[in-house]
Design a protein around this motif. Structure first.
Motif, PDB file in Angstrom:
ATOM      1  N   LYS A  73       0.789  -1.517   0.013  1.00 40.17           N
ATOM      2  CA  LYS A  73      -0.441  -0.238  -0.149  1.00 40.17           C
ATOM      3  C   LYS A  73       0.710   1.531   0.067  1.00 40.17           C
ATOM      4  O   LYS A  73       0.255   2.222  -0.036  1.00 40.17           O
ATOM      5  CB  LYS A  73      -1.063   0.219   1.251  1.00 40.17           C
ATOM      6  N   ASP A  75       2.340   4.180  -0.218  1.00 38.02           N
ATOM      7  CA  ASP A  75       2.609   4.987  -1.998  1.00 38.02           C
ATOM      8  C   ASP A  75       4.321   5.610  -2.888  1.00 38.02           C
ATOM      9  O   ASP A  75       4.626   5.624  -3.364  1.00 38.02           O
ATOM     10  CB  ASP A  75       1.872   6.247  -1.597  1.00 38.02           C
ATOM     11  N   ARG A  82       4.797   5.329  -8.547  1.00 36.29           N
ATOM     12  CA  ARG A  82       3.155   5.363  -7.790  1.00 36.29           C
ATOM     13  C   ARG A  82       1.869   6.659  -8.697  1.00 36.29           C
ATOM     14  O   ARG A  82       0.696   6.541  -8.368  1.00 36.29           O
ATOM     15  CB  ARG A  82       2.644   4.980  -6.230  1.00 36.29           C
ATOM     16  N   ASP A 159      -2.343   8.613  -0.569  1.00 39.66           N
ATOM     17  CA  ASP A 159      -2.018   6.909  -1.160  1.00 39.66           C
ATOM     18  C   ASP A 159      -2.170   8.008  -3.100  1.00 39.66           C
ATOM     19  O   ASP A 159      -3.795   8.016  -3.254  1.00 39.66           O
ATOM     20  CB  ASP A 159      -3.047   5.515  -1.361  1.00 39.66           C
TER      21      ASP A 159
END
Ligand SMILES: *[C@@H]1O[C@H](CO)[C@@H](O)[C@H](O)[C@H]1NC(C)=O
Ligand SMILES: *[C@@H]1O[C@H](CO)[C@@H](O)[C@H](O)[C@H]1NC(C)=O
Ligand SMILES: *[C@@H]1O[C@H](CO)[C@@H](O)[C@H](O)[C@H]1NC(C)=O
Ligand SMILES: [Cu+2]
Length: 523
Positions: A73, A75, A82, A159
Motif C-alpha cells: 500500500k 505510496d 505510483r 495514496d
C-alpha cells in the motif's frame, strides 16, 4: 524493532520512490496514463525536445521480487511510479521536471558553463553576508517552491491511487515535508498493522542516509541560491556549514545566525525574541499520544497528523559535540558499509562501516557514549524540534549541520576514493539500494548518482580543516562569538524525551567544565 527489521528483510525487500510532485504535474497524478512531461519556458516540446530532453517511461528500480502485502500500500514504493508512469529524461547537463534548468555544476542558456558553489564556514562570512544568509533563511518560508506536497492528515489521504490531496508548498515547507515523507513509516490505517509492519525509513538507518542527505543539501542550496540571487544578487552563494568539531557550546546560537537561547517553557527552550526564527511554526509536527492512537498507533503518521502546529524549540540535553578523535576515527574507516550491518547492535566494532558511523549508529564505546556518533550526536544534543526526522528541518541549524556532515563525507571520499559499486546493493533496507531513486525527490535521481566526488556535483568547501585549529584562528581574527550563561544552562525540565535527560551529577559536571572553559560566561 531490530527483530522486526530482520523479519521484514527475510519476507521481502523494498522499493523505490519519488516524493514531491511538481505543481505543474499535480493534475495528472490520478489520470490513467500518468504523465509528467511539461514544456519548459521558451520551448514548444515536452521536456524541451531533441537535444534537451524527452518524455520516457520511468524505470523505477525493483529491489524486491515480492513486496509483502502489508507494505504494498505504501505510496512511496517504486518511487515515483505510483504517481507517474512517464517523466522527462534530460540530456547530460540539463535538469528539472521539464529539463528547463541546468544540472548541478552547470549554468548558462545551454548549461555548458561551469558553476561551483563554495560552502564556507559560517564564521568566515562578513556581518553583511551573515545578515543576508539569515534573511534568505527567513524568506524560504514565504517563497513558493515549484512543488506541491501531499496532505497527510489522515492515513487514507496520501495514496495517489485513492484520493490524494495536494497543496503548493513554500521552499521551507517542501524541505521539511520531503524529509518527513521519506522517513515516516507506512501510513497504516490501524494500530495492529502499524506495529507489525511499520518499520520503513527510506532515508535513515541505512547506507542511503549519506546520499539522500547529501542530495538534500544540494536541492536546498539550489533553492536558497535562487533566493540569494533574486534578493541580493548574491551569485556566489553557497550553503554555509557549522564546524561543530570540538565545540563546547552552540556557537551558532546567536541572533544574527540561527537564534540565541530564549525563555524556557514546558517544551524546552524557545528562541530569543530578537531572532527572526523565534516563534516559528513547525511545518510538520508530532501528534499527541492520543492522536497517534487514532492514527494507527506507534509511528505510522504523516506530516499533518497533529491538530496544531508546534513552535520551534531547542532542549540542549548535552554539550558533548563530536570531537577531532571522533572525526578521525570515521575518516579512517575503509569500508562504506557491511551487508546487514544496519541490523546489528551499536558498538559492533567489527561491522561499523563509514555510513553507519557517520549517521551515528555504531562506534567504539568511548566515542559512541550515550547519544551516538557524529550526525546523531548533534541531533541528540540539540533536541527539541531538532530531535526527530519529523521536525528537525524546521530548525535552521539543520542546514548548517548537514552542510558540515557532507563536508566530512567529502573528506572521506578524498581519502578512500570509493567507486560507485562500493555503495550498497545487497540486503539493504527498502529505498537504500544504490540503484533506487531517492524517495521524495523529483526529478528522480538514484543514490549512486551522488555517490561520487563533489567535483561532479557542483559544490566545494573553503577548507577541509576542522576543529580546534580553525576555531583558534577564527578566535584570533575576532570572528568567533562568546557564550553567555544561557548558552549553557538550559531548561532542565519538561523534556519531551526523558531518556535523553542528563542525570543531575552529569549536569553539574558539564556546568563545571563549561565554567572552567568560559570564565566570563557567568557574568
Ligand atoms: C498531463 O497529461 C496529459 C494527457 O496525457 C498530457 O497531454 C499533458 O501533457 C500532461 N501534462 C504534463 C505537465 O505533463
Ligand atoms: C479518510 O479518513 C477520514 C477520517 O477517518 C474520513 O473522514 C475521510 O472521509 C476518509 N477519506 C477517504 C477518501 O476515504
Ligand atoms: C549582479 O552582480 C553581477 C556580478 O556578480 C553584476 O555583473 C550584475 O550587474 C549585478 N546585477 C544587478 C542587477 O545588480
Ligand atoms: Cu535526516
Amino acid at each position: 524493532m531490530l527483530l522486526l527489521a530482520l523479519m521484514l528483510l527475510c519476507l521481502q525487500q523494498p522499493q523505490l520512490s519519488l516524493g514531491l510532485i511538481p505543481t505543474v504535474c499535480v493534475a495528472n497524478v490520478t489520470s490513467k496514463a500518468s504523465v509528467c512531461c511539461p514544456i519548459p519556458k521558451g520551448f514548444s516540446q515536452p521536456c524541451g525536445g531533441r537535444g534537451r530532453g524527452e518524455c520516457v517511461r520511468i524505470q523505477a528500480y525493483q529491489e524486491f521480487e515480492h513486496y509483502h502485502p502489508g507494505l504494498v500500500k505504501d505510496d512511496r514504493l517504486m518511487w515515483p511510479s505510483r504517481f507517474f508512469e512517464f517523466g522527462c529524461q534530460c540530456d547530460s547537463r540539463y535538469w528539472g521536471a521539464d529539463c528547463g534548468e541546468c544540472f548541478f555544476g552547470w549554468r548558462g542558456p545551454r548549461c555548458n558553463q561551469r558553476d561551483v558553489r563554495l560552502r564556507r564556514n559560517i564564521f568566515t562570512l562578513s556581518p553583511a553576508e551573515r545578515d543576508q544568509y539569515r534573511e534568505i533563511s527567513r524568506l524560504m518560508r514565504v517563497k513558493m517552491s515549484p512543488y506541491s506536497v501531499l496532505i497527510e492528515k489522515y492515513n487514507n489521504q496520501s495514496d495517489p491511487l485513492r484520493s490524494p490531496v495536494f497543496v503548493p508548498a513554500t521552499v521551507h515547507y517542501w524541505l521539511v515535508y520531503v524529509h518527513r515523507y521519506a522517513s515516516r513509516r507506512t501510513l497504516f490505517p490501524d494500530a495492529k498493522q502499524c506495529q507489525q509492519f511499520g518499520i520503513l525509513d527510506l532515508n535513515h538507518g541505512g547506507p542511503g542516509f549519506m546520499t539522500w542527505h547529501r542530495y538534500y543539501t544540494m536541492m536546498l542550496e539550489r533553492e536558497l541560491h535562487k533566493i540569494a540571487v533574486e534578493r541580493f544578487n548574491w551569485t556566489t552563494f553557497g550553503l554555509p556549514y557549522w564546524d561543530w568539531v570540538d565545540a563546547t557550546w552552540c556557537e551558532v546560537c546567536q541572533n544574527d545566525i540561527v537564534g540565541a537561547p530564549g525563555e524556557c517553557d514546558n517544551f524546552g527552550q524557545r528562541l530569543h525574541p530578537a531572532s527572526p526564527f523565534s516563534g516559528w511554526d513547525e511545518f510538520c509536527t508530532t501528534p499527541s499520544a492520543k492522536d497517534r492512537q487514532q492514527l494507527g498507533g506507534g509511528s505510522c503518521y504523516g506530516c499533518h497528523a497533529a491538530e496544531r502546529f508546534g513552535k520551534l524549540v531547542r532542549q540542549w540535553t548535552s554539550l558533548s559535540l563530536p570531537t577531532t578523535a571522533e572525526v578521525n576515527y570515521g575518516l579512517s574507516i575503509p569500508r562504506y558499509y557491511y551487508p546487514e550491518e544496519f541490523n546489528r547492535p551499536a558498538q559492533d566494532l567489527e561491522n561499523c562501516g563509514f555510513a553507519r558511523y557517520l549517521e551515528g549508529h555504531c562506534g567504539p564505546m568511548e566515542l559512541y557514549g550515550k547519544i551516538g556518533t557524529l550526525h546523531n550526536k548533534v541531533h541528540n544534543s540539540v533536541m527539541g524540534s531538532f530531535c526527530c526526522a519529523a521536525t528537525a528541518p524546521n530548525d535552521p541549524i539543520f542546514f548548517m549541520h548537514h552542510s558540515q556532515i557532507s563536508r566530512l563525507v567529502h573528506m572521506w571520499f578524498l581519502r578512500h576514493r570509493p567507486h560507485p559499486v562500493d555503495m550498497a546493493n545487497i540486503n539493504v533496507s527498502p529505498g537504500h539500494d544504490r540503484q533506487s531513486y531517492m524517495v521524495g525527490f523529483y526529478p528522480p535521481i538514484r543514490h549512486e548518482e551522488v555517490f561520487t566526488d563533489i567535483a561532479a556535483l557542483g559544490y566545494e568547501y573553503d577548507t577541509l580543516e576542522f576543529g580546534e585549529p580553525v576555531r583558534r584562528r577564527l578566535q584570533k581574527e575576532g570572528r568567533m562569538p562568546k557564550p553567555t550563561l544561557k548558552h549553557f544552562i538550559n531548561c532542565q525540565r519538561g523534556f519531551l524525551h526523558p531518556q535523553h535527560r542528563l542525570h543531575r551529577h552529569e549536569f553539574e559536571d558539564e556546568l563545571q567544565r563549561f565554567l572552567a572553559e568560559h570564565p566570563g560566561a557567568a557574568a
